[in-house]
Design a protein around this motif. Sequence first.
Motif, PDB file in Angstrom:
ATOM      1  N   PHE A  26       0.902  -0.917   0.196  1.00 15.22           N
ATOM      2  CA  PHE A  26      -0.329   0.281   0.139  1.00 15.22           C
ATOM      3  C   PHE A  26       1.001   0.780   0.056  1.00 15.22           C
ATOM      4  CE2 PHE A  26      -1.936  -2.961   3.178  1.00 15.22           C
ATOM      5  CZ  PHE A  26      -3.054  -3.514   1.780  1.00 15.22           C
ATOM      6  N   LYS A  27       0.562   2.157  -1.534  1.00 18.15           N
ATOM      7  CA  LYS A  27       0.812   3.327  -1.113  1.00 18.15           C
ATOM      8  C   LYS A  27       0.427   4.343  -0.122  1.00 18.15           C
ATOM      9  CE  LYS A  27       5.116   2.105  -3.702  1.00 18.15           C
ATOM     10  NZ  LYS A  27       5.220   0.718  -3.344  1.00 18.15           N
ATOM     11  N   THR A  28      -0.961   4.726  -0.441  1.00 15.18           N
ATOM     12  CA  THR A  28      -1.440   5.669  -0.051  1.00 15.18           C
ATOM     13  C   THR A  28      -2.352   4.814   0.963  1.00 15.18           C
ATOM     14  OG1 THR A  28      -2.826   5.761  -1.604  1.00 15.18           O
ATOM     15  CG2 THR A  28      -1.641   6.674  -1.394  1.00 15.18           C
ATOM     16  N   THR A  29      -3.090   5.732   2.256  1.00 12.39           N
ATOM     17  CA  THR A  29      -4.244   5.216   2.655  1.00 12.39           C
ATOM     18  C   THR A  29      -5.437   4.765   2.595  1.00 12.39           C
ATOM     19  OG1 THR A  29      -3.699   6.782   4.490  1.00 12.39           O
ATOM     20  CG2 THR A  29      -5.915   5.962   4.623  1.00 12.39           C
ATOM     21  N   LEU A  30      -6.039   5.579   0.783  1.00  6.96           N
ATOM     22  CA  LEU A  30      -6.686   5.269  -0.577  1.00  6.96           C
ATOM     23  C   LEU A  30      -6.662   3.619  -1.463  1.00  6.96           C
ATOM     24  CD1 LEU A  30      -9.300   5.938  -1.900  1.00  6.96           C
ATOM     25  CD2 LEU A  30      -8.350   7.416  -3.291  1.00  6.96           C
ATOM     26  N   GLN A  31      -5.684   3.512  -1.252  1.00  6.23           N
ATOM     27  CA  GLN A  31      -4.995   2.352  -1.843  1.00  6.23           C
ATOM     28  C   GLN A  31      -5.252   1.368  -1.134  1.00  6.23           C
ATOM     29  OE1 GLN A  31      -0.776   1.827  -2.634  1.00  6.23           O
ATOM     30  NE2 GLN A  31      -2.009   0.099  -4.473  1.00  6.23           N
ATOM     31  N   CYS A  32      -4.584   1.267   0.356  1.00 11.27           N
ATOM     32  CA  CYS A  32      -5.037   0.252   1.168  1.00 11.27           C
ATOM     33  C   CYS A  32      -6.339   0.312   1.310  1.00 11.27           C
ATOM     34  CB  CYS A  32      -4.664   0.404   2.611  1.00 11.27           C
ATOM     35  SG  CYS A  32      -4.873  -0.592   3.780  1.00 11.27           S
ATOM     36  N   ALA A  33      -7.643   1.467   1.342  1.00 10.89           N
ATOM     37  CA  ALA A  33      -9.288   1.398   1.835  1.00 10.89           C
ATOM     38  C   ALA A  33      -9.034   0.855   0.688  1.00 10.89           C
ATOM     39  CB  ALA A  33      -9.138   2.049   1.878  1.00 10.89           C
TER      40      ALA A  33
END
Length: 158
Positions: free
Chosen positions: A103-110
């Motif tokens: 995951f690079k970003t929070t949105l990508q993780c979500a």
Amino acid sequence: QQVSQSNKNIFYWIRTLATGYHGASPYRALVPNLVQGGIGRGFYLGAYAWVKSLGNHYNPGFSDTLGGKLVAASGAGISGWLFTFPFDVIRNNMMADWEKKKFKTTLQCARSLYSNGGLSAMYSGLGFTLIRAVPVSCVALTSYDFTQTYLLSKLTES
């Protein structure tokens, strides 16, 4: 004290931590942490006040009793975690992936969590958290409420 054989001084390590150590950053998962700690805790305390007022609506003076405070605290603990738990799951997954391999970003993780497991992935482990939340919120909020009442009574006596 131990002496390092390395020529790296304190300024090197401060710069390394501030810019990211091997892809990690001290700000990793900051967004879900702020949502959970800020908005989520506001929701938690707001739920406590709302359940107390609801108890007083149906039974005047109920929120002043120990039982009323415990009911309100239980409701606040449960509702607070129901709101914030997905952010906790995102934060924990991002922290576990400290090297940013998944995951690079929070949105990508979500998005990844949701696409791989749906809504149930966002609430995985909630049962154990709720079991812990009820006694924790009962102790914390009830203690806070009784302490506040006591201190305010002492202030008005003076």
